[in-house]
Design a protein around this motif. Structure first.
Motif, mmCIF file in Angstrom:
data_model
loop_
_atom_site.group_PDB
_atom_site.id
_atom_site.type_symbol
_atom_site.label_atom_id
_atom_site.label_comp_id
_atom_site.label_asym_id
_atom_site.label_seq_id
_atom_site.Cartn_x
_atom_site.Cartn_y
_atom_site.Cartn_z
ATOM 1 N N ARG A 24 61.024 52.210 149.367
ATOM 2 C CA ARG A 24 61.297 50.703 149.540
ATOM 3 C C ARG A 24 61.383 50.371 147.823
ATOM 4 N NH1 ARG A 24 57.146 50.600 152.420
ATOM 5 N NH2 ARG A 24 55.240 49.495 152.205
ATOM 6 N N ASP A 25 60.494 50.819 147.001
ATOM 7 C CA ASP A 25 60.346 50.190 145.673
ATOM 8 C C ASP A 25 61.439 50.865 144.689
ATOM 9 O OD1 ASP A 25 57.914 49.286 145.910
ATOM 10 O OD2 ASP A 25 56.995 50.622 145.425
ATOM 11 N N THR A 26 61.901 52.039 145.447
ATOM 12 C CA THR A 26 63.018 52.658 144.664
ATOM 13 C C THR A 26 64.304 52.135 145.138
ATOM 14 O OG1 THR A 26 62.091 55.040 144.399
ATOM 15 C CG2 THR A 26 64.512 54.805 144.151
ATOM 16 N N LEU A 27 64.460 51.650 146.640
ATOM 17 C CA LEU A 27 65.734 50.987 147.059
ATOM 18 C C LEU A 27 65.249 49.769 147.802
ATOM 19 C CD1 LEU A 27 68.826 51.557 147.313
ATOM 20 C CD2 LEU A 27 68.462 52.644 149.371
ATOM 21 N N PRO A 28 65.037 48.759 147.323
ATOM 22 C CA PRO A 28 64.576 47.586 148.035
ATOM 23 C C PRO A 28 65.709 46.937 148.906
ATOM 24 C CG PRO A 28 65.224 46.940 145.493
ATOM 25 C CD PRO A 28 65.508 48.227 145.629
ATOM 26 N N ALA A 297 67.424 68.126 156.554
ATOM 27 C CA ALA A 297 66.202 67.924 155.785
ATOM 28 C C ALA A 297 66.239 67.263 154.613
ATOM 29 C CB ALA A 297 65.617 69.204 155.762
ATOM 30 N N PHE A 298 65.342 66.202 154.197
ATOM 31 C CA PHE A 298 65.381 65.680 152.730
ATOM 32 C C PHE A 298 66.752 64.756 152.614
ATOM 33 C CE2 PHE A 298 63.228 69.539 152.134
ATOM 34 C CZ PHE A 298 61.812 69.071 152.102
ATOM 35 N N TYR A 299 67.726 64.491 153.611
ATOM 36 C CA TYR A 299 68.892 63.681 153.646
ATOM 37 C C TYR A 299 68.146 62.632 153.171
ATOM 38 C CZ TYR A 299 72.056 60.683 156.207
ATOM 39 O OH TYR A 299 73.177 59.694 156.383
ATOM 40 N N SER A 300 67.380 61.767 153.682
ATOM 41 C CA SER A 300 66.900 60.299 153.569
ATOM 42 C C SER A 300 66.514 60.259 151.908
ATOM 43 C CB SER A 300 65.731 59.773 154.210
ATOM 44 O OG SER A 300 64.646 60.581 154.083
ATOM 45 N N GLU A 301 65.814 61.198 151.508
ATOM 46 C CA GLU A 301 65.417 60.963 149.996
ATOM 47 C C GLU A 301 66.761 61.137 149.115
ATOM 48 O OE1 GLU A 301 62.177 63.851 149.259
ATOM 49 O OE2 GLU A 301 61.353 63.386 151.189
ATOM 50 N N ALA A 302 67.561 61.995 149.389
ATOM 51 C CA ALA A 302 68.857 62.159 148.594
ATOM 52 C C ALA A 302 69.641 61.034 148.889
ATOM 53 C CB ALA A 302 69.708 63.481 149.111
ATOM 54 N N ALA A 303 69.780 60.430 149.702
ATOM 55 C CA ALA A 303 70.583 59.173 149.968
ATOM 56 C C ALA A 303 69.898 57.888 149.381
ATOM 57 C CB ALA A 303 70.645 58.711 151.459
ATOM 58 N N VAL A 304 68.330 57.770 149.344
ATOM 59 C CA VAL A 304 67.750 56.907 148.597
ATOM 60 C C VAL A 304 68.258 56.955 146.962
ATOM 61 C CG1 VAL A 304 65.726 56.007 148.061
ATOM 62 C CG2 VAL A 304 66.271 56.135 150.301
ATOM 63 N N ASP A 305 68.122 58.179 146.623
ATOM 64 C CA ASP A 305 68.134 58.200 145.114
ATOM 65 C C ASP A 305 69.601 57.969 144.648
ATOM 66 O OD1 ASP A 305 66.315 59.157 143.346
ATOM 67 O OD2 ASP A 305 66.925 61.337 143.475
ATOM 68 N N LEU A 306 70.482 58.404 145.428
ATOM 69 C CA LEU A 306 71.863 58.382 145.327
ATOM 70 C C LEU A 306 72.069 56.843 145.206
ATOM 71 C CD1 LEU A 306 74.684 59.130 144.323
ATOM 72 C CD2 LEU A 306 75.016 59.697 146.643
ATOM 73 N N ALA A 307 71.730 56.048 146.141
ATOM 74 C CA ALA A 307 72.367 54.609 146.369
ATOM 75 C C ALA A 307 71.443 53.955 145.196
ATOM 76 C CB ALA A 307 71.821 54.283 147.622
ATOM 77 N N ALA A 308 70.279 54.184 144.935
ATOM 78 C CA ALA A 308 69.463 53.543 143.898
ATOM 79 C C ALA A 308 70.152 53.494 142.639
ATOM 80 C CB ALA A 308 67.952 53.898 143.891
ATOM 81 N N ALA A 309 70.604 54.682 142.239
ATOM 82 C CA ALA A 309 71.352 55.057 141.051
ATOM 83 C C ALA A 309 72.657 54.270 140.851
ATOM 84 C CB ALA A 309 71.535 56.564 140.934
ATOM 85 N N LEU A 310 73.321 54.312 141.939
ATOM 86 C CA LEU A 310 74.802 53.802 141.865
ATOM 87 C C LEU A 310 74.638 52.218 141.823
ATOM 88 C CD1 LEU A 310 76.478 55.751 144.951
ATOM 89 C CD2 LEU A 310 77.129 55.872 142.249
ATOM 90 N N GLY A 313 69.398 50.560 140.306
ATOM 91 C CA GLY A 313 67.986 49.905 140.504
ATOM 92 C C GLY A 313 67.209 51.258 140.342
ATOM 93 N N GLY A 314 67.581 52.174 139.707
ATOM 94 C CA GLY A 314 66.706 53.369 139.687
ATOM 95 C C GLY A 314 67.274 54.737 140.083
ATOM 96 N N GLY A 315 66.556 55.595 140.706
ATOM 97 C CA GLY A 315 66.925 56.885 141.284
ATOM 98 C C GLY A 315 66.620 57.953 140.047
ATOM 99 N N SER A 316 66.810 59.232 140.403
ATOM 100 C CA SER A 316 66.523 60.104 139.316
ATOM 101 C C SER A 316 68.133 60.227 138.522
ATOM 102 C CB SER A 316 66.779 61.524 140.206
ATOM 103 O OG SER A 316 65.700 61.637 141.157
ATOM 104 N N PRO A 317 67.672 60.531 137.357
ATOM 105 C CA PRO A 317 68.791 60.410 136.082
ATOM 106 C C PRO A 317 69.832 61.587 136.590
ATOM 107 C CG PRO A 317 66.880 61.507 135.243
ATOM 108 C CD PRO A 317 66.234 60.852 136.585
ATOM 109 N N TYR A 318 69.586 62.646 137.166
ATOM 110 C CA TYR A 318 70.373 63.622 137.544
ATOM 111 C C TYR A 318 70.449 63.979 138.773
ATOM 112 C CZ TYR A 318 69.984 64.282 132.329
ATOM 113 O OH TYR A 318 70.088 63.954 130.803
ATOM 114 N N GLN A 319 71.718 63.989 139.477
ATOM 115 C CA GLN A 319 71.648 64.384 140.984
ATOM 116 C C GLN A 319 72.815 65.327 141.353
ATOM 117 O OE1 GLN A 319 71.155 60.523 143.461
ATOM 118 N NE2 GLN A 319 70.381 59.753 141.525
ATOM 119 N N VAL A 320 72.654 65.868 142.457
ATOM 120 C CA VAL A 320 73.854 66.884 142.881
ATOM 121 C C VAL A 320 74.696 65.943 143.857
ATOM 122 C CG1 VAL A 320 74.354 69.221 144.163
ATOM 123 C CG2 VAL A 320 72.614 69.033 142.335
ATOM 124 N N VAL A 321 75.999 65.867 143.258
ATOM 125 C CA VAL A 321 76.775 65.019 144.045
ATOM 126 C C VAL A 321 78.252 65.653 144.383
ATOM 127 C CG1 VAL A 321 75.743 62.787 143.501
ATOM 128 C CG2 VAL A 321 77.713 63.796 142.132
#
Length: 421
Positions: A24-28, A297-310, A313-321
């Motif tokens: 939740r800190d990455t995607l509030p 597996a890990f779908y939630s972490e990938a989704a949080v990372d992508l949504a946060a970046a878009l 609000g944060g997220g990993s600087p590089y992501q596979v999309v």
């Protein structure tokens, strides 16, 4: 922040909700809306989602609704995870191609085309309603076949990015083999959705040391076992293919296996019945262990990372999309959708440069891209001949007699979902 999940009654959803709660800190998220027409399933999944949030102390509220327009109104991001026709349609997709000696699978070959034909019109209708209600919202597509669906969305001018969990799954496994954190592993991931290769495994980022040769030398047996491909093949290739490449590299072997065991759809349907029963237990406030066998597996972490970046609000600087090619692979049309590493921000993904792809992989990528273009045209315009052309173009089919028979069977099994049939 408001995030809406279309297909929120899916048994996948507690995996997603668990990630939203933990990260939740990455995607509030202040409001999570689960949209689904299946009222009974939605009630069970929504109840568990609220309990997961409560257990983990998440302050956001979970709303459930069958009203799509209300659900997406004001959303910052809309995540699509729907299955048109349900597991019954998947069961058919995995069965009738085998009668012709072709792989029966829900995302590739004839079964994958059937799913695309059912799915693309529905997704485009949802996206248009999102655009009318809230044109600023990002659409994150997890609905298979992700490459074709994302191409349809982008071709129609929607703010869309495709997401798959293959890359993040490999990243996590490689990190464990190498004894490092997942954040330290950067994949040189290239290809199309469900047709990708890891041509490098770098420590620390895109410019980091490539440890793929060491990974294969020291852990090649474990990697090969995960992929269900022979270790000598990986050594000869010097890359790590997605496990979906087994449908191409061992087609006949896979067909023989699929003919002698229950379909994956039947297994998943049985799991879903168990999961929904568990979700109805008012004492359950964590995702059950059985959910790990459901897939994603890990779908939630990938989704949080992508949504946060878009959403900035944060997220990993590089992501596979999955995003528009636009010259990333110069042998493909610009409007093709590729699955690659990208820098993701509020303006969307910007693919990183990709070195020249070996002809062994580029040829297959070009072939499947041509099929995807024909598949999308069949999904948008309909017609038996367009279906036939797509099937004939697919490298897992390719023979006119098979394409003729599969066309008839595809239409027969999906007539209720094809407005033109």
């Amino acid at each position: 922040m408001k995030l809406t999940v279309v297909g929120g009654g899916s048994t996948y959803t507690p995996e997603l909700v668990d990630g939203f709660a933990r990260l939740r800190d990455t995607l509030p998220i202040e409001e999570l809306v689960l949209v689904d027409p299946a009222a009974e399933r939605l009630e069970l999944v929504g109840g568990l989602a609220r309990r997961i949030f409560a257990r983990q102390g998440h302050p956001g509220r979970v709303v459930t609704t069958a009203d799509l327009d209300a659900g997406v109104d004001g959303a910052d991001a809309v995540l699509l995870q729907l299955r048109v026709g349900g597991q019954a349609a998947r069961e058919r997709d995995e069965t009738w191609p085998l009668e012709c000696g072709c792989v029966g699978q829900e995302t590739t070959g004839a079964g994958g085309l059937a799913k695309a034909l059912r799915t693309v019109p529905v997704v485009l209708d949802i996206a248009e309603r999102v655009r009318r209600t809230n044109p600023r919202a990002w659409i994150i597509d997890f609905t298979n076949p992700v490459g074709i669906v994302t191409r349809a969305l982008l071709q129609a001018g929607h703010k869309a990015v495709g997401l798959c969990n293959v890359a993040i799954g490999l990243q996590r496994k490689f990190a464990a083999h190498l004894g490092v954190t997942p954040a330290e592993v950067h994949l040189d991931h290239v290809g199309l959705n469900h047709l990708t290769w890891e041509t490098g495994v770098r420590l620390g980022g895109p410019e980091g040391e490539d440890v793929l040769p060491r990974l294969l030398a020291e852990h090649g047996d474990a990697v090969a076992a995960d992929l269900r491909l022979p270790r000598p093949l990986l050594d000869r290739l010097g890359v790590v293919p997605s496990y979906y490449l087994r449908y191409y590299y061992a087609h006949d072997e896979v067909v023989d296996e699929l003919r002698t065991k229950p379909s994956r759809a039947a297994e998943v349907a049985a799991m879903e019945r168990q999961l929904l029963e568990m979700y109805g237990d008012p004492a359950l406030d964590t995702k059950p262990e059985l959910l790990a066998k459901r897939g994603g597996a890990f779908y939630s972490e990938a989704a949080v990372d992508l949504a946060a970046a878009l959403l900035g609000g944060g997220g990993s600087p590089y992501q596979v999309v999955n995003t528009l090619n636009n010259g990333t692979l110069p042998f493909l049309p610009d409007d093709a959708v590729v699955e690659v590493q990208a820098a993701v921000g509020a303006k969307g993904p910007a693919p990183l440069p990709v070195p020249r792809l070996d002809p062994l992989y580029a040829g297959l990528v070009a072939n499947v891209t041509a099929y995807e273009g024909l598949a999308l045209r069949a999904a948008l315009e309909g017609g038996r001949d367009r279906v036939f052309r797509a099937l004939l173009a697919h490298p897992l089919i390719g023979q006119y007699a098979y394409a003729e028979t599969l066309t008839d069977r595809l239409i027969a099994h999906n007539r209720e979902h094809l407005s033109w049939a």
